[in-house]
Design an enzyme around this catalytic site. Structure first.
Site, PDB file in Angstrom:
ATOM      1  N   ASN A   1       3.890   6.963   5.012  1.00 28.83           N
ATOM      2  CA  ASN A   1       4.134   5.538   4.754  1.00 28.83           C
ATOM      3  C   ASN A   1       5.268   5.034   5.643  1.00 28.83           C
ATOM      4  O   ASN A   1       6.232   5.744   5.933  1.00 28.83           O
ATOM      5  CB  ASN A   1       4.374   5.228   3.270  1.00 28.83           C
ATOM      6  CG  ASN A   1       5.440   6.061   2.594  1.00 28.83           C
ATOM      7  OD1 ASN A   1       5.760   7.170   3.019  1.00 28.83           O
ATOM      8  ND2 ASN A   1       6.003   5.526   1.523  1.00 28.83           N
ATOM      9  N   ILE A   2       5.074   3.800   6.091  1.00 29.93           N
ATOM     10  CA  ILE A   2       6.016   3.162   7.007  1.00 29.93           C
ATOM     11  C   ILE A   2       6.370   1.809   6.401  1.00 29.93           C
ATOM     12  O   ILE A   2       5.492   0.945   6.260  1.00 29.93           O
ATOM     13  CB  ILE A   2       5.386   2.975   8.401  1.00 29.93           C
ATOM     14  CG1 ILE A   2       4.958   4.336   8.976  1.00 29.93           C
ATOM     15  CG2 ILE A   2       6.359   2.272   9.344  1.00 29.93           C
ATOM     16  CD1 ILE A   2       4.074   4.235  10.213  1.00 29.93           C
ATOM     17  N   GLU A   3       7.624   1.661   6.001  1.00 30.20           N
ATOM     18  CA  GLU A   3       8.026   0.429   5.323  1.00 30.20           C
ATOM     19  C   GLU A   3       8.607  -0.574   6.309  1.00 30.20           C
ATOM     20  O   GLU A   3       8.874  -0.250   7.474  1.00 30.20           O
ATOM     21  CB  GLU A   3       9.007   0.772   4.193  1.00 30.20           C
ATOM     22  CG  GLU A   3       8.324   1.681   3.171  1.00 30.20           C
ATOM     23  CD  GLU A   3       9.130   1.956   1.932  1.00 30.20           C
ATOM     24  OE1 GLU A   3      10.358   1.766   1.939  1.00 30.20           O
ATOM     25  OE2 GLU A   3       8.504   2.372   0.928  1.00 30.20           O
TER      26      GLU A   3
ATOM     27  N   CYS B   1      -3.333   3.961  -3.715  1.00 33.84           N
ATOM     28  CA  CYS B   1      -3.330   2.607  -4.279  1.00 33.84           C
ATOM     29  C   CYS B   1      -4.700   1.959  -4.071  1.00 33.84           C
ATOM     30  O   CYS B   1      -5.548   2.467  -3.325  1.00 33.84           O
ATOM     31  CB  CYS B   1      -2.219   1.768  -3.649  1.00 33.84           C
ATOM     32  SG  CYS B   1      -2.607   1.169  -1.989  1.00 33.84           S
TER      33      CYS B   1
ATOM     34  N   GLU C   1      -1.945   6.841   3.548  1.00 34.83           N
ATOM     35  CA  GLU C   1      -3.389   7.021   3.700  1.00 34.83           C
ATOM     36  C   GLU C   1      -3.936   6.090   4.779  1.00 34.83           C
ATOM     37  O   GLU C   1      -4.741   6.489   5.626  1.00 34.83           O
ATOM     38  CB  GLU C   1      -4.121   6.709   2.377  1.00 34.83           C
ATOM     39  CG  GLU C   1      -3.705   7.576   1.211  1.00 34.83           C
ATOM     40  CD  GLU C   1      -2.551   7.009   0.401  1.00 34.83           C
ATOM     41  OE1 GLU C   1      -1.593   6.472   1.008  1.00 34.83           O
ATOM     42  OE2 GLU C   1      -2.600   7.100  -0.825  1.00 34.83           O
TER      43      GLU C   1
ATOM     44  N   CYS D   1       0.797   2.139   3.806  1.00 34.52           N
ATOM     45  CA  CYS D   1       0.736   3.398   3.044  1.00 34.52           C
ATOM     46  C   CYS D   1       0.352   4.566   3.956  1.00 34.52           C
ATOM     47  O   CYS D   1      -0.278   4.380   5.007  1.00 34.52           O
ATOM     48  CB  CYS D   1      -0.312   3.306   1.937  1.00 34.52           C
ATOM     49  SG  CYS D   1       0.127   2.232   0.579  1.00 34.52           S
TER      50      CYS D   1
ATOM     51  N   CYS E   1      -5.670   1.171  -0.408  1.00 36.47           N
ATOM     52  CA  CYS E   1      -6.082   2.362   0.343  1.00 36.47           C
ATOM     53  C   CYS E   1      -7.466   2.836  -0.087  1.00 36.47           C
ATOM     54  O   CYS E   1      -8.263   3.277   0.749  1.00 36.47           O
ATOM     55  CB  CYS E   1      -5.052   3.476   0.171  1.00 36.47           C
ATOM     56  SG  CYS E   1      -3.518   3.116   1.052  1.00 36.47           S
TER      57      CYS E   1
END
Ligand code: THU
Length: 144
Positions: free
Chosen positions: A52-54, A101, A65, A63, A104
């Site tokens: 995940n990359i915020e 989620c 996935e 996310c 995804c």
């Protein structure tokens, strides 16, 4: 264990979880401090990692996935057999499963069959679901 999924590929679930744990090390999570890793297995055995990359503008977050799926699709891949996902508080070993989620699940639905395997681990046990189980009665490309 009960056999699930319809892929001809032999899937080593423990190995795929190990790959997801490796991918998780590269999560960029300065806001949630919740690190997720994914390992996406293609039909020919090729692997794609995702984390995940915020983003400071929170909706820009991606996310783990979807990172893996988008990496693979952007490299021309469309044939997927399974994904392993692990997640938990940054800096700690996962202590519970991290189910994908809803967004995804829908993105996986775009490219994967109902028999595609979603492999989740809490660090002790592995729980395996088919995409069809996680997203029943779904809307996909063939509905348009
Ligand atoms: N996250 C994932 O990477 N995958 C999921 O399926 C659940 C949530 C991430 C998004 C966000 O960076 C953090 O976990 C907390 O929601």
């Amino acid at each position: 264990m009960e056999k699930k999924g319809g892929s001809c590929l032999e899937i080593n679930q423990e190995k795929l979880v190990e790959e997801a744990l490796c991918a998780r090390q590269r999560a960029y999570v300065p806001y949630s401090h919740f690190a997720v890793g994914a390992a996406l297995l293609c039909g020919d055995g090729t692997l794609y990692h995702g984390a995940n990359i915020e983003c400071a503008s929170y909706p820009g977050t991606n996310c783990a996935e979807r990172t893996a799926v988008f990496k693979a699709v952007s490299e021309g891949r469309r044939d997927f057999a399974a994904i392993a996902v692990v997640g938990g508080p940054e800096g700690q070993e996962p202590a519970s499963i991290c189910p994908p989620c809803g967004i995804c699940r829908q993105v996986l639905r775009e490219f994967c069959q109902d028999s595609f395997l979603v492999i989740l681990s809490d660090g002790r046990e592995i729980k395996t679901y088919t995409l069809g189980e996680l997203l029943p009665c779904s809307f996909g490309p063939e509905n348009l």
